[in-house]
Design a protein around this motif. Structure first.
Motif, PDB file in Angstrom:
ATOM      1  N   TYR A  24     -20.809 -15.612  16.802  1.00  0.00           N
ATOM      2  CA  TYR A  24     -19.982 -16.755  17.188  1.00  0.00           C
ATOM      3  C   TYR A  24     -18.549 -16.560  16.711  1.00  0.00           C
ATOM      4  N   VAL A  28     -15.448 -16.550  19.188  1.00  0.00           N
ATOM      5  CA  VAL A  28     -14.764 -17.829  19.354  1.00  0.00           C
ATOM      6  C   VAL A  28     -13.252 -17.676  19.497  1.00  0.00           C
ATOM      7  N   ILE A 153     -22.626 -17.743  23.175  1.00  0.00           N
ATOM      8  CA  ILE A 153     -22.558 -19.183  22.898  1.00  0.00           C
ATOM      9  C   ILE A 153     -21.113 -19.610  22.665  1.00  0.00           C
ATOM     10  N   SER A 154     -20.373 -18.806  21.894  1.00  0.00           N
ATOM     11  CA  SER A 154     -18.970 -19.161  21.628  1.00  0.00           C
ATOM     12  C   SER A 154     -18.150 -19.140  22.911  1.00  0.00           C
ATOM     13  N   ILE A 156     -19.244 -19.793  25.929  1.00  0.00           N
ATOM     14  CA  ILE A 156     -19.625 -20.983  26.705  1.00  0.00           C
ATOM     15  C   ILE A 156     -18.967 -22.228  26.114  1.00  0.00           C
ATOM     16  N   VAL A 157     -18.983 -22.340  24.765  1.00  0.00           N
ATOM     17  CA  VAL A 157     -18.331 -23.482  24.113  1.00  0.00           C
ATOM     18  C   VAL A 157     -16.844 -23.498  24.449  1.00  0.00           C
ATOM     19  N   ASP A 158     -16.205 -22.322  24.366  1.00  0.00           N
ATOM     20  CA  ASP A 158     -14.778 -22.231  24.705  1.00  0.00           C
ATOM     21  C   ASP A 158     -14.526 -22.709  26.135  1.00  0.00           C
ATOM     22  N   TYR A 159     -15.392 -22.288  27.053  1.00  0.00           N
ATOM     23  CA  TYR A 159     -15.220 -22.653  28.459  1.00  0.00           C
ATOM     24  C   TYR A 159     -15.375 -24.165  28.654  1.00  0.00           C
ATOM     25  N   ILE A 160     -16.360 -24.763  27.974  1.00  0.00           N
ATOM     26  CA  ILE A 160     -16.607 -26.199  28.097  1.00  0.00           C
ATOM     27  C   ILE A 160     -15.424 -27.005  27.573  1.00  0.00           C
ATOM     28  N   LEU A 161     -14.789 -26.509  26.523  1.00  0.00           N
ATOM     29  CA  LEU A 161     -13.721 -27.259  25.859  1.00  0.00           C
ATOM     30  C   LEU A 161     -12.331 -26.970  26.421  1.00  0.00           C
ATOM     31  N   MET A 173     -13.191 -25.592  18.910  1.00  0.00           N
ATOM     32  CA  MET A 173     -13.833 -24.284  19.086  1.00  0.00           C
ATOM     33  C   MET A 173     -14.153 -23.654  17.733  1.00  0.00           C
ATOM     34  N   PHE A 176     -16.776 -25.963  15.567  1.00  0.00           N
ATOM     35  CA  PHE A 176     -18.177 -25.983  15.998  1.00  0.00           C
ATOM     36  C   PHE A 176     -18.986 -24.824  15.412  1.00  0.00           C
TER      37      PHE A 176
END
Length: 329
Positions: A24, A28, A153-154, A156-161, A173, A176
């Motif tokens: 992550y 990230v 996962i990181s 995907i989180v970056d993309y969502i945010l 980012m 999390f």
């Protein structure tokens, strides 16, 4: 230690879960960096950007070096728990960096790197000390799969945010990252200590109980316990050996091969892609880096698939042959 029997799958899963933290944090910054550059106007500060990005790896050098020595004194399990706490705390402290606090963020990420380095050193050791020889190749692949899964996962989180304001997006980012650290801590609380450490600590009965979680027969357990005792005895006798012994004729080629593989993995350039792929795409296409965060996800999917293929290959081919083949590519 808990009296109820702990599933071997649970042990192996959370034993390898530290790889999620490592992955992550590698991934990230890929998404956070474009937002951080905009928020703090770092477009002409390549040195600062480089230090913010690489500070974790700098800290990891010391974390990895210290982890082994501390794990011999405190135990593998306890050191993984400490690493999870450090990771969670400094992830949050990184996320609340003061505006334009580049040096603050660099220092926080160096401390974060201590946990990353410790986890990257301890997780393979913990797994290898618990796993039967027949599945160690597969479980080493599980650790790698955890690392690249953490990267995915990181991404995907970056993309969502990415739709959030710049000053909020990169902070969330980074912040999390505390979530997988908390999950790791809660999982490792239930894990047993390494049987090798227990024997060296004078607790053979506990070591035998731990071995019963991951071995199928009494004979296999007793045989391995005796091997660990013999190895621990030899290590105790050799405690006064100097560092120069590592470069003696007996060990020189093993050390060169081990260090060489690790070093060339870093020198071959993949890390530049891991950290800067949105910025690279921006330079190549003219698109804003903050709008190119699908590329890291594609990269992450490829990495996960590749690690799963490796798990199959590692079980079916000679390790030495694989190293020689990979070194020529």
């Amino acid at each position: 230690m808990n009296e109820e029997k702990i599933s071997s799958r649970f042990i192996y899963f959370f034993g390898a879960f530290g790889g999620i933290l490592f992955g992550y944090d590698i991934g990230v910054m890929t998404g956070a960096l474009p937002f951080l550059e905009k928020d703090w106007n770092l477009y002409n500060s390549a040195g600062i950007v480089g230090w913010i990005t690489s500070a974790v790896m700098f800290g990891a050098i010391f974390g990895g070096a210290l982890a082994g020595q501390l794990a011999d004194r405190l135990g593998r399990r306890k050191m993984i728990l400490i690493s999870a706490i450090i990771f969670a705390v400094f992830s949050v402290l990184s996320a609340i960096a003061p505006n334009n606090g580049s040096y603050y963020l660099i220092i926080m990420r160096i401390f974060l790197g201590l946990a990353v380095g410790a986890a990257s050193a301890l997780v393979p050791a913990y797994i290898s000390e618990l796993a039967p020889a027949a599945i160690r190749g597969r479980l080493s692949g599980l650790n790698q799969t955890m690392i690249v899964s953490g990267m995915l996962i990181s991404y995907i989180v970056d993309y969502i945010l990415k739709g959030l304001p710049n000053q909020i997006a990169w902070r969330l980012m980074l912040g999390f990252a505390c979530i997988p650290a908390i999950i790791l801590y809660l999982g490792v609380i239930k894990l047993p200590e390494s049987p090798r450490y227990l024997i060296k600590d004078g607790r053979p009965d506990e070591a035998q109980k731990v071995m019963s979680y991951v071995r199928s027969s009494e004979g296999e357990i007793n045989n391995e316990i005796n091997q660990i005792k013999e190895t621990a005895h030899k290590e105790q006798e050799a405690q006064k050996t100097s560092w120069s012994a590592l470069f003696s004729g007996k060990y020189r080629y093993l050390v060169i091969a081990g260090v060489g593989v690790a070093a060339f993995q870093q020198f071959q350039g993949a890390n530049a892609i891991f950290y800067y792929i949105p910025l690279i795409v921006q330079k190549a296409t003219g698109q804003a880096a903050t709008s190119t965060l699908m590329w890291p996800i594609i990269q992450g999917v490829i990495l996960v698939i590749g690690s799963l293929v490796f798990m199959w290959i590692a079980e079916n081919f000679n390790r030495r042959t694989l190293l020689m083949f990979a070194g020529t590519i």
